[in-house]
Write an enzyme that holds these catalytic residues in place. Structure first.
Site, short mmCIF file in Angstrom:
data_model
loop_
_atom_site.label_atom_id
_atom_site.label_comp_id
_atom_site.label_asym_id
_atom_site.label_seq_id
_atom_site.Cartn_x
_atom_site.Cartn_y
_atom_site.Cartn_z
N GLY A 51 1.43 -0.42 -0.04
CA GLY A 51 2.05 0.39 -1.07
C GLY A 51 2.36 -0.45 -2.30
CD GLN A 111 5.94 -3.35 -5.84
OE1 GLN A 111 5.53 -2.29 -5.41
NE2 GLN A 111 5.94 -4.47 -5.12
CB CYS A 165 8.27 -6.36 -1.00
SG CYS A 165 8.14 -5.67 -2.66
CG LEU A 166 2.06 -6.11 -2.15
CD1 LEU A 166 1.01 -5.26 -2.84
CD2 LEU A 166 1.40 -7.18 -1.29
CG HIS A 206 9.10 -0.82 0.44
ND1 HIS A 206 9.55 -1.98 1.03
CD2 HIS A 206 8.50 -1.20 -0.72
CE1 HIS A 206 9.23 -3.01 0.25
NE2 HIS A 206 8.59 -2.57 -0.81
CD GLU A 207 5.64 0.81 -2.23
OE1 GLU A 207 5.91 0.44 -3.38
OE2 GLU A 207 5.37 0.01 -1.31
CG HIS A 240 9.55 -1.04 -5.48
ND1 HIS A 240 10.05 -2.28 -5.80
CD2 HIS A 240 8.79 -1.23 -4.37
CE1 HIS A 240 9.60 -3.18 -4.92
NE2 HIS A 240 8.85 -2.56 -4.03
ZN ZN Z 1 7.92 -3.44 -2.46
#
Ligand code: ZN
Length: 155
Positions: free
Chosen positions: A46, A51, A88-89, A130-131, A134
Site C-alpha cells: 500500500g 508518502q 511502512c515504506l 494503515h493507508e 496516512h
Molecule cells: Zn505507511
C-alpha cells in the site's frame, strides 16, 4: 509512469492532513499509476499520496489480488481485531506490532468517478486502516505496542 521518491519518517509532510480530491483529471490518474509503480518497486502492499509528497486523499493498495485505487476513502464499518507486525515504506527496514480491526468496510471514489464499497479482512483490512491513517498525517509507529524492530528480509 514514473517512480516517485518516497518520503521517509521525519519528513513533516507525513504529519499533514490531506485534502479531499475534488477533480479526477489526467494528472490524478497519472499520480495513481506512479504510486502503484512506486509501491510495486518497493515491494509494498500500500502507498498513500502524502508518502510521495502529495497532500491529496488518495491511496493505492495491492495485497496480492490486484491494484485498488481509492480516492477520498472513508471507513464506514469495522469489527473484530487482529494483532500483528506492520511496516511502512516510509520507515524502511522496520516493523512493529499494531492491533487493527480484522474486518473493515470502506467507501471510496474510483478513477472512473463512481463510488464503490470495499470489504476487507486480515491483511486488506490492515492495509486500508494503515493507508487511511496516512491521509490524516498518522504513521503506524504512533500505534505500536512495545517497540519497533528491524526486519530481516529473506533473499
Ligand atoms: Zn505507511
Amino acid at each position: 509512469m514514473a517512480i516517485r521518491q518516497i518520503r521517509i519518517l521525519g519528513d513533516p509532510i507525513l504529519n499533514k492532513k490531506c485534502k479531499e480530491v475534488k477533480v479526477i483529471d489526467e494528472k490524478l490518474v497519472e499520480l495513481a499509476d506512479d504510486m502503484l509503480e512506486t509501491m510495486y518497486e518497493a515491494n509494498g502492499v500500500g502507498l498513500a499520496a502524502p508518502q510521495v509528497g502529495i497532500l491529496k486523499r488518495m491511496v493505492v493498495i495491492d495485497v496480492g489480488d490486484g491494484p485498488i485505487v481509492m480516492i477520498n476513502p472513508r471507513i464506514i464499518e469495522t469489527s473484530g481485531s487482529q494483532t500483528g507486525d506492520e511496516g511502512c515504506l516510509s520507515y524502511p527496514g522496520k516493523a512493529g506490532t499494531v492491533t487493527r480491526p480484522n474486518y473493515v468496510k470502506a467507501v471510496f471514489t474510483a478513477e472512473d468517478g463512481e463510488e464503490y464499497e470495499i470489504e476487507g479482512e486480515e491483511l486488506l483490512a490492515r492495509a486500508i486502516c494503515h493507508e487511511l491513517d496516512h491521509l490524516d498525517g498518522h504513521m503506524y509507529v504512533e500505534k505500536v505496542e512495545g517497540s519497533v524492530h528491524d526486519v530481516t528480509y529473506e533473499e
